[in-house]
Write a protein that holds these residues in place. Structure first.
Motif, PDB file in Angstrom:
ATOM      1  N   ASP A   1      -0.447 -30.326 -19.154  1.00 37.23           N
ATOM      2  CA  ASP A   1      -1.488 -30.377 -18.121  1.00 37.23           C
ATOM      3  C   ASP A   1      -1.510 -31.793 -17.552  1.00 37.23           C
ATOM      4  O   ASP A   1      -2.301 -32.649 -17.967  1.00 37.23           O
ATOM      5  CB  ASP A   1      -2.848 -30.007 -18.726  1.00 37.23           C
ATOM      6  CG  ASP A   1      -3.910 -29.797 -17.648  1.00 37.23           C
ATOM      7  OD1 ASP A   1      -3.685 -30.237 -16.505  1.00 37.23           O
ATOM      8  OD2 ASP A   1      -4.951 -29.194 -17.959  1.00 37.23           O
TER       9      ASP A   1
ATOM     10  N   ASP B   1      -2.430 -32.943 -14.701  1.00 40.48           N
ATOM     11  CA  ASP B   1      -3.618 -33.362 -13.954  1.00 40.48           C
ATOM     12  C   ASP B   1      -4.612 -34.069 -14.879  1.00 40.48           C
ATOM     13  O   ASP B   1      -5.191 -35.101 -14.511  1.00 40.48           O
ATOM     14  CB  ASP B   1      -4.289 -32.150 -13.303  1.00 40.48           C
ATOM     15  CG  ASP B   1      -3.456 -31.565 -12.176  1.00 40.48           C
ATOM     16  OD1 ASP B   1      -2.661 -32.317 -11.583  1.00 40.48           O
ATOM     17  OD2 ASP B   1      -3.598 -30.361 -11.891  1.00 40.48           O
TER      18      ASP B   1
ATOM     19  N   THR C   1       0.906 -33.234 -23.617  1.00 38.72           N
ATOM     20  CA  THR C   1       0.356 -32.117 -22.863  1.00 38.72           C
ATOM     21  C   THR C   1       1.239 -31.815 -21.656  1.00 38.72           C
ATOM     22  O   THR C   1       1.926 -32.698 -21.138  1.00 38.72           O
ATOM     23  CB  THR C   1      -1.078 -32.416 -22.385  1.00 38.72           C
ATOM     24  OG1 THR C   1      -1.583 -31.291 -21.658  1.00 38.72           O
ATOM     25  CG2 THR C   1      -1.101 -33.633 -21.472  1.00 38.72           C
TER      26      THR C   1
END
Length: 327
Positions: free
Chosen positions: A147, A149, A145
């Protein structure tokens, strides 16, 4: 707007004493007349000469200002910048077996590994990164990923006891290979971090390395643990007890994995060395960036030179027409 000769702009400071001199001279030039009352004088409007008497001086100041700015050569810049980034795929395979609770790294091997890996993730914003964890078995904690976070939050949730205890290095590596092999990035990397020897699972570590090599995946193997005896917490009927254990693992297998896949083997004996290892991997696996810059500067001095000329002509006209002095 930029200036080719910005040093000339300091000449503008000379205007301060000139303005001061002008104000002082104006006070000296004021004429005085004694009269009994000002009441009737207020009825008379001010003449045009009185209203614009300071205009020539203002125009002279503007002429000087525009000339100084023109000498400094103001320039406007038109720039174009194209930047293309190409990330790589990175899968982290993390050992969470019981020996990763050893406290030769602070606070322990597992928490130190999580902290340094988090720093590594934050330093690679353009890459697809995922996480596989393993002990006696292996599963994917987070697929590839961008992302980060979400990935970091899942990293924080990793702890001992999520999987049955043991060390299935081959299974963990094979799982990581399976997760990364179909990625679209040209460069694929697995960071394998463990502190033990393969004692569980149906896949041998070297066999998993051969599979990784088939898909063009490089493996950076990190062996975690200091030399000698280390304190390891062990669950007992009376609670968690500490035992002294020999810090040893199958270094040769990790070296073989790195050699087969074209990666590199590292040994992390403390927190600093572990951090330095991740920094070295970061340097070895740089994201490709292509940048094309175009810059064009246009001269603007003629605009200010023209403005100075207009101000000067205006001053001369006013002094010789409206404010003309008759001898």
């Amino acid at each position: 707007m930029t200036f080719h000769n910005p040093g000339y702009l300091f000449l503008l400071l000379l205007l301060i004493p000139i303005i001061y001199w002008y104000i002082k001279e104006m006070h000296k030039a004021d004429a005085s007349l004694q009269i009994s009352s000002l009441q009737n004088l207020t009825k008379f409007p001010k003449s045009k000469r009185i209203k614009i008497r300071h205009l020539p001086f203002i125009l002279r100041l503007l002429t000087v200002i525009f000339l100084i700015v023109a000498i400094a050569r103001p320039q406007s810049t038109n720039s174009l910048r194209n930047e293309t980034t190409e990330g790589i795929d990175i899968m982290i395979a993390l050992d969470i077996s019981g020996t990763m609770l050893a406290e030769d790294l602070k606070p322990n091997r597992l928490e130190a590994s999580k902290a340094v890996a988090t720093e590594f993730i934050l330093s690679r914003p353009n890459d697809n990164i995922g996480l596989v964890i393993f002990a006696a078995e292996s599963f994917t904690q987070c697929p590839l990923t961008t992302d980060h976070d979400v990935l970091i939050n899942l990293f924080k949730g990793v702890q001992y006891g999520m999987i049955e205890d043991g060390t299935a290095i081959g299974l963990g590596l094979a799982n990581a290979v399976n997760r990364i092999k179909d990625g679209k990035a040209k460069s694929k990397v697995i960071i394998l971090l463990t502190d033990g020897s393969n004692n569980r699972g149906d896949i041998a570590p070297v066999s998993a390395a051969e599979i990784a090599k088939t898909f063009g995946i490089r493996v950076y193997a990190i062996g975690v643990g200091s030399h000698g005896m280390v304190r390891v917490p062990v669950p007992t009927p009376l609670g968690m007890q500490y035992q002294l254990m020999e810090s040893e693992f199958d270094e040769q297998t990790l070296k073989d994995i790195a050699n087969i896949t074209g990666g590199k083997y590292f040994r992390a004996t403390d927190n600093l060395k572990l951090r330095n290892i991740y920094q070295e991997i970061d340097q070895l696996e740089k994201t490709k960036i292509s940048v094309r810059e175009y810059s064009k500067k246009n001269e603007m001095f003629y605009i200010f030179a023209l403005a100075a000329f207009v101000c000067l002509i205006s001053e001369i006209l006013i002094r010789n027409t409206v404010l003309r002095k008759i001898p």
